[in-house]
Write an enzyme that holds these catalytic residues in place. Structure first.
Site, PDB file in Angstrom:
ATOM      1  N   CYS A  85      -9.622  29.668  20.148  1.00  0.00           N
ATOM      2  CA  CYS A  85      -8.945  29.464  18.869  1.00  0.00           C
ATOM      3  C   CYS A  85      -9.951  29.199  17.763  1.00  0.00           C
ATOM      4  O   CYS A  85      -9.633  29.266  16.596  1.00  0.00           O
ATOM      5  CB  CYS A  85      -7.971  28.302  18.973  1.00  0.00           C
ATOM      6  SG  CYS A  85      -8.808  26.760  19.255  1.00  0.00           S
ATOM      7  N   GLU A 113      -3.777  37.404  14.412  1.00  0.00           N
ATOM      8  CA  GLU A 113      -4.850  36.904  15.277  1.00  0.00           C
ATOM      9  C   GLU A 113      -5.034  37.925  16.409  1.00  0.00           C
ATOM     10  O   GLU A 113      -4.080  38.217  17.137  1.00  0.00           O
ATOM     11  CB  GLU A 113      -4.428  35.545  15.858  1.00  0.00           C
ATOM     12  CG  GLU A 113      -5.455  34.917  16.768  1.00  0.00           C
ATOM     13  CD  GLU A 113      -4.967  33.608  17.399  1.00  0.00           C
ATOM     14  OE1 GLU A 113      -3.778  33.508  17.726  1.00  0.00           O
ATOM     15  OE2 GLU A 113      -5.803  32.697  17.557  1.00  0.00           O
ATOM     16  N   PHE A 160      -3.478  29.482  27.905  1.00  0.00           N
ATOM     17  CA  PHE A 160      -4.284  29.984  29.025  1.00  0.00           C
ATOM     18  C   PHE A 160      -5.784  29.899  28.786  1.00  0.00           C
ATOM     19  O   PHE A 160      -6.562  30.003  29.726  1.00  0.00           O
ATOM     20  CB  PHE A 160      -3.910  31.457  29.304  1.00  0.00           C
ATOM     21  CG  PHE A 160      -4.514  32.429  28.315  1.00  0.00           C
ATOM     22  CD1 PHE A 160      -5.819  32.881  28.468  1.00  0.00           C
ATOM     23  CD2 PHE A 160      -3.794  32.872  27.198  1.00  0.00           C
ATOM     24  CE1 PHE A 160      -6.392  33.756  27.550  1.00  0.00           C
ATOM     25  CE2 PHE A 160      -4.360  33.734  26.277  1.00  0.00           C
ATOM     26  CZ  PHE A 160      -5.659  34.177  26.455  1.00  0.00           C
ATOM     27  N   GLU A 218       1.160  29.190  32.679  1.00  0.00           N
ATOM     28  CA  GLU A 218       1.571  29.869  33.927  1.00  0.00           C
ATOM     29  C   GLU A 218       0.518  30.895  34.354  1.00  0.00           C
ATOM     30  O   GLU A 218       0.502  31.342  35.492  1.00  0.00           O
ATOM     31  CB  GLU A 218       2.940  30.533  33.739  1.00  0.00           C
ATOM     32  CG  GLU A 218       3.013  31.677  32.713  1.00  0.00           C
ATOM     33  CD  GLU A 218       3.121  31.186  31.259  1.00  0.00           C
ATOM     34  OE1 GLU A 218       2.979  29.970  31.008  1.00  0.00           O
ATOM     35  OE2 GLU A 218       3.338  32.050  30.379  1.00  0.00           O
ATOM     36  N   LYS A 219      -0.394  31.237  33.420  1.00  0.00           N
ATOM     37  CA  LYS A 219      -1.389  32.276  33.738  1.00  0.00           C
ATOM     38  C   LYS A 219      -2.577  31.721  34.521  1.00  0.00           C
ATOM     39  O   LYS A 219      -3.246  32.446  35.239  1.00  0.00           O
ATOM     40  CB  LYS A 219      -1.880  32.933  32.452  1.00  0.00           C
ATOM     41  CG  LYS A 219      -0.739  33.583  31.679  1.00  0.00           C
ATOM     42  CD  LYS A 219      -1.244  34.430  30.537  1.00  0.00           C
ATOM     43  CE  LYS A 219      -0.115  35.194  29.888  1.00  0.00           C
ATOM     44  NZ  LYS A 219       0.492  34.497  28.754  1.00  0.00           N
ATOM     45  N   SER A 260       0.180  29.631  20.878  1.00  0.00           N
ATOM     46  CA  SER A 260       0.418  30.564  19.764  1.00  0.00           C
ATOM     47  C   SER A 260       1.394  29.973  18.744  1.00  0.00           C
ATOM     48  O   SER A 260       2.117  29.016  19.040  1.00  0.00           O
ATOM     49  CB  SER A 260       1.009  31.858  20.322  1.00  0.00           C
ATOM     50  OG  SER A 260       2.290  31.568  20.871  1.00  0.00           O
TER      51      SER A 260
END
Ligand code: NAD
Length: 431
Positions: free
Chosen positions: A213, A313, A81, A108-109, A158
């Site tokens: 990230c 994280e 996302f 999907e977000k 992730s």
């Protein structure tokens, strides 16, 4: 690709606005999201040299061997996302320019930017069926992993999803490149330029509300540099938390209520284990957006390597601060961490920087650069638990990922007649 880059520039504001509306990051940051993806489109325009094969004439008398890079066929991409434009653009321009077709599954977000980019690709003249978008979550991802026609999968997201996809798709014989989670450290040496370093730490820790990230989420202060913490806190207090669409916003909300709860829980776990909360942004309320999932800049100090807030994280606007007595101690902390996406050092000493660059076990190294993401003629080179696969995203490695090598051996000479049949394995002497 030339046309696509022109169209993305034309619609840059529209794309950025969509990203801010769906994802929450500030408009300026959303422009950066599109721009860093656009660089990959521009890189794809000049990709022909990277697709060139090799040629050796006369491997034996009258015989030449050459290799060509051919497309794989159908490839797929599964996106996170946090960069709704940049990450799809890390994938499909390279895949398509190499001659593949592509199935893109956006997050999907925030799938809007992917749809807009696909519309631009059609407007640019990409033939029907070359770029396809599918929406969905786990079931669709599993179907992509299992599909016999799909030859390769690019994944960014992730570790839980990435390792699942890597395992499931590899077992089906697919190529997989999987860019995953991170815990990037910034080492601050006492000889660093204080003002520039503090600004870099704020930008890299709190920009995009920490949902990058390559965010610098952990700071290791070496020796006396720890005394800069108070100034860091004061500067962090000056950052404006607001809806991304508001012109004065420095950081917007995090992606969801669940994400906010998870971040708050990890901060609390640090406090309960003895870390000191120098700045607590968990209860921030933004007037006009009271229901928003905002978290203000948060700074935890006295953090140790065994704490959950260090091991996990956090992916939010939280800086976790640690102390080291020397560069060696700081390097030990960084290298013991399981992730290896990026690491930076702030120093005015060339010798210190060189030692750091040589000994640090991170794939993307910054020297007085907080977010060292290389331009696309290099590759995105996370390592350790931040990456699974052999060939990184974009650059030469990206082209190699989306192509396979065919070698051709050809003979054009007058064959001597009456030499008889030999069933022995051909060798260069006997060809
Ligand atoms: P995520 O793993 O939750 O989702 C990524 C994609 O995987 C989505 O399309 C989602 O639908 C799918 N997915 C999620 N769980 C799945 C499951 N169990 N089975 C099958 N598919 C699944 O990641 P996110 O929250 O969207 O993104 C944040 C993560 O991405 C962070 O860990 C961040 O570090 C990482 N990230 C890494 C890089 C990099 O280059 N290393 C870049 C950006 C983001």
């Amino acid at each position: 690709m030339f046309k696509l880059q022109e169209l993305i520039r034309r619609d840059m504001d529209k794309l950025a606005k969509n990203i801010t509306t769906e994802q929450g990051k500030t408009l300026k940051d959303a422009h950066g999201d599109v721009f860093r993806g656009l660089e990959v489109v521009e890189h794809s325009c000049g990709m022909a040299t990277l697709q060139m094969g090799e040629y050796v004439p006369n491997v034996a008398s009258g015989i030449d061997t050459y290799s060509v890079r051919e497309p794989l066929g159908v490839c797929a991409g599964i996106c996170p996302f946090n960069f709704p434009a940049m990450i799809p653009l890390w994938m499909f321009p390279v895949a398509v320019t190499c001659g593949n077709t592509f199935v893109l599954k956006p997050s999907e977000k925030d799938p809007g930017a992917s749809i807009m980019l696909a519309e631009l690709a059609i407007e640019a003249g990409l033939p029907p069926g070359v770029l396809n978008i599918v929406h969905g979550t786990n079931d669709i991802v599993n179907a992509i992993c299992d599909d016999d026609d799909i030859r390769a999968i690019s994944f960014v997201g992730s570790n839980t999803a990435g390792m699942h996809i890597y395992g499931r798709a590899s077992a089906k014989g697919k190529r997989v490149q999987s860019n995953m989670g991170a815990k990037n450290h910034g080492i601050v040496m006492p000889d660093a330029n204080k003002d520039a370093t503090l600004n870099a730490l704020l930008a890299a820790g709190f920009g995009a509300a920490g949902q990058r990230c390559m965010a610098l989420s952990t700071i290791v202060f070496v020796g006396d540099s720890e005394s800069w913490l108070n100034d860091l806190v004061e500067r962090a207090k000056g950052l404006k938390v607001n809806a991304g669409i508001e012109p004065n916003a420095d950081l917007g909300p995090v992606i969801s209520k669940q994400a906010k709860e998870r971040i708050c829980r990890l901060v609390q776990s640090g406090v309960e284990r003895g870390a000191k909360l120098l700045l607590d942004g968990r209860n921030v309320v933004v007037p006009g957006y009271e229901q928003g999932n905002f978290i203000g800049p948060t700074i935890l100090t006295g953090v140790t390597a065994d704490m959950e807030c260090y091991k996990e994280e956090i992916f939010g606007p939280v800086l976790v601060c640690m102390k080291a007595d020397s560069l060696e101690d700081a390097l030990n902390i960084v290298n013991r961490n399981k992730y290896g996406n990026g690491a930076s050092i702030f120093t005015t000493s060339g010798a210190v920087a060189r030692k750091f660059q040589t000994e640090v076990e991170a794939g993307q190294v910054g020297i007085n650069v907080p977010i060292p993401v290389p331009l696309p003629f290099f590759s995105f080179t996370g390592n350790k638990a931040s990456f699974a696969g052999d060939l990184n995203f974009y650059g030469k490695a990206g082209v190699n990922f989306f192509t396979q090598i065919k070698t051709v051996t050809q003979q054009w000479k007058d064959l001597p007649s009456g030499s008889g049949v030999s069933l022995a394995m051909p060798t260069s002497q006997k060809l």
